[in-house]
Scaffold this active site. Structure first.
Site, short mmCIF file in Angstrom:
data_model
loop_
_atom_site.label_atom_id
_atom_site.label_comp_id
_atom_site.label_asym_id
_atom_site.label_seq_id
_atom_site.Cartn_x
_atom_site.Cartn_y
_atom_site.Cartn_z
N CYS A 1 0.85 -1.19 0.00
CA CYS A 1 0.00 0.00 0.00
C CYS A 1 0.88 1.24 0.00
O CYS A 1 1.60 1.51 0.98
CB CYS A 1 -0.93 0.01 1.21
SG CYS A 1 -1.94 1.51 1.30
N CYS B 1 -1.77 7.26 5.35
CA CYS B 1 -2.88 6.57 6.02
C CYS B 1 -2.30 5.40 6.81
O CYS B 1 -1.54 4.60 6.26
CB CYS B 1 -3.89 6.06 4.99
SG CYS B 1 -5.23 5.08 5.71
N CYS C 1 -4.84 0.76 8.37
CA CYS C 1 -4.54 -0.67 8.36
C CYS C 1 -3.35 -0.92 9.27
O CYS C 1 -2.19 -0.88 8.85
CB CYS C 1 -4.25 -1.15 6.94
SG CYS C 1 -5.69 -1.10 5.86
N CYS D 1 -7.44 3.33 -2.80
CA CYS D 1 -7.20 2.37 -1.72
C CYS D 1 -7.31 0.94 -2.25
O CYS D 1 -8.25 0.59 -2.97
CB CYS D 1 -8.20 2.60 -0.60
SG CYS D 1 -8.13 1.38 0.72
N GLN E 1 -22.38 -6.65 6.55
CA GLN E 1 -20.95 -6.88 6.73
C GLN E 1 -20.14 -6.26 5.59
O GLN E 1 -20.58 -6.22 4.45
CB GLN E 1 -20.67 -8.38 6.80
CG GLN E 1 -21.34 -9.09 7.95
CD GLN E 1 -20.66 -8.85 9.29
OE1 GLN E 1 -19.71 -8.08 9.40
NE2 GLN E 1 -21.16 -9.50 10.33
N GLU F 1 -35.59 -7.31 15.32
CA GLU F 1 -34.62 -6.23 15.07
C GLU F 1 -35.26 -4.89 15.44
O GLU F 1 -36.44 -4.67 15.19
CB GLU F 1 -34.21 -6.24 13.58
CG GLU F 1 -33.49 -5.03 13.08
CD GLU F 1 -32.18 -4.78 13.79
OE1 GLU F 1 -31.92 -3.61 14.13
OE2 GLU F 1 -31.41 -5.75 14.00
N ASN G 1 -26.57 -11.93 17.15
CA ASN G 1 -25.50 -11.25 16.42
C ASN G 1 -25.47 -9.79 16.88
O ASN G 1 -25.85 -8.88 16.15
CB ASN G 1 -25.75 -11.34 14.91
CG ASN G 1 -24.65 -10.68 14.10
OD1 ASN G 1 -23.50 -10.62 14.52
ND2 ASN G 1 -25.00 -10.17 12.93
N CYS H 1 -18.36 -9.74 17.03
CA CYS H 1 -17.24 -8.97 16.47
C CYS H 1 -16.33 -8.46 17.57
O CYS H 1 -15.45 -7.63 17.33
CB CYS H 1 -17.77 -7.79 15.64
SG CYS H 1 -18.75 -6.61 16.59
#
Length: 398
Positions: free
Chosen positions: A3, A11, A14, A88, A212, A266, A329, A356
């Site tokens: 990158c 940046c 990451c 990117c 996602q 939900e 979830n 997550c």
């Protein structure tokens, strides 16, 4: 992954850039296993699922900076000036081609970028979502309605320039704080949903819908949940925090009982509208004969919710004859003590927990001593970062 933005120090989002991907994956697997070791000592870890280490993102969340005719799309530096990241390497094919064209279009539209240090201007963010079928959703996040008429008048230019864009909307975010989007969404196109094909299911994403970031790995996650449902073969499945219905729809397709009752809950009404649309399409196609429906409700208050289409959301009572399974979830904070206690005392024979945040997952598992972790799997949604997704199959102890 190479990158140029990272190596030029433009940046550093990451955080694991430069670490060999095999090492990243092994470190994540070690971390999640270590965190869960005390609360899930007997869990069997299935092989981690990983997609490509680059070109995997289906979304671009772009901060708009610069000036009219010379915009930047990407992030802001510490001083609030725009850093352009239009090339990117994380964007999936199609999205990678779309982002630079959107940046060029912004120069033609003449929208005034929001200047964070001076607190003036209008266009704060551009949000893009790309589907496996090459269609896209484009959202303009504005400070006010000042440019709304201009945007409406130039909608034909937007659609002619970006023919793959199906949905265009304006989101109003008037506050000066680090929040990507506001509560008001104004859809400008006739189409208001982006079809998102995920395995054998077509989801319908509205502008505010959660999905996602990594379509390929999300497909594998839903498939794993479906395999667990098929193995347990429950008569009743309850999908909490169901969003647009991914897990519930997969449960309806899972092998086993053709008359399975599947319910999703939900808090977001628009997500329920989308989930019901997907369910209707699935039933109409003949792919499932499941009794499939969704309801608006707060999953954390599930113990006091009214019955959903005649099926008690408490998944029966002690001694119930039907085998039942609950999917959760939740957001990063986890399900919390109230819902964990309800699950622990419910008649559900199994729970599929998709998380997550392994730390909140571990806290929640400790709150459910009646449910033992049998299998777990790491899904690497976010290569080049320390973020992770873990799915766990829980089974009620004898």
């Amino acid at each position: 992954m190479q990158c140029d933005y990272f190596h030029a120090a433009r940046c550093r989002s990451c955080t694991l850039m430069g670490v060999p991907y095999a090492v990243q994956l092994a470190d994540k697997q070690r971390h999640v296993a270590d965190v869960l070791a005390a609360v899930a000592p007997d869990v069997e870890w299935l092989p981690a699922h990983a997609g490509p280490e680059a070109a995997f993102r289906n979304k671009a969340k772009l901060v708009v900076g610069g000036s009219p005719g010379a915009v930047t799309v990407g992030i802001l530096d510490r001083g609030g000036s725009g850093i352009d990241l239009r090339h990117c390497g994380l964007y999936e094919p199609g999205l990678a081609e779309l982002v630079p064209r959107v940046a060029d279009l912004l120069d033609r539209l003449g929208l005034e970028p929001y200047d964070v240090p001076r607190r003036r201007g209008e266009l704060k963010h551009v949000l893009l979502t790309h589907s496996p079928d090459g269609e896209a959703m484009l959202r303009f996040v504005l400070r006010s309605q000042k440019h709304l008429a201009l945007l409406r008048s130039r909608l034909p230019l937007v659609l002619d320039t970006l023919p793959e864009v199906r949905v265009v909307s304006a989101n109003l975010q008037p506050e000066h704080k680090a929040v990507t989007e506001g509560e008001v969404e104004i859809v400008l196109t006739e189409a208001d949903v982006l079809p998102m094909r995920v395995g054998d299911v077509e989801l319908f994403l509205r502008p505010n819908s959660f999905f996602q970031t990594n379509t390929g790995v999300a497909t594998a996650l839903y498939r794993q949940a479906g395999e667990w449902v098929a193995r347990v073969d429950p008569g009743i499945v309850l999908d909490l925090y169901c969003g647009v219905g991914g897990f519930a729809l997969q449960a309806a397709l899972a092998a086993g009982r053709r008359d399975r009752v599947v319910r999703g809950v939900e808090v977001a009404p628009e997500a329920i509208v989308s989930a019901r649309r997907s369910a209707a399409a699935l039933v109409a196609s003949g792919a499932t004969r499941a009794d499939l429906d969704f309801a608006v409700g707060d999953a954390t208050d599930v113990a006091v919710l009214p019955p959903v289409s005649g099926v008690d959301v408490e998944v029966g009572t002690a001694g119930a004859k039907e085998t039942s399974l609950v999917v959760v979830n939740p957001p990063r904070r986890g399900i919390g003590p109230t819902l964990a206690a309800w699950l622990d005392g419910s008649a559900a024979s199994h729970v599929v927990y998709s998380s997550c945040n392994v730390e909140s997952l571990a806290r929640d598992l400790a709150r459910m001593p009646s449910l033992g972790a049998r299998e777990a799997r790491l899904f690497d949604m976010f290569p080049q970062t320390g973020h992770h997704e873990v799915a766990v199959l829980l089974e009620r102890r004898p």
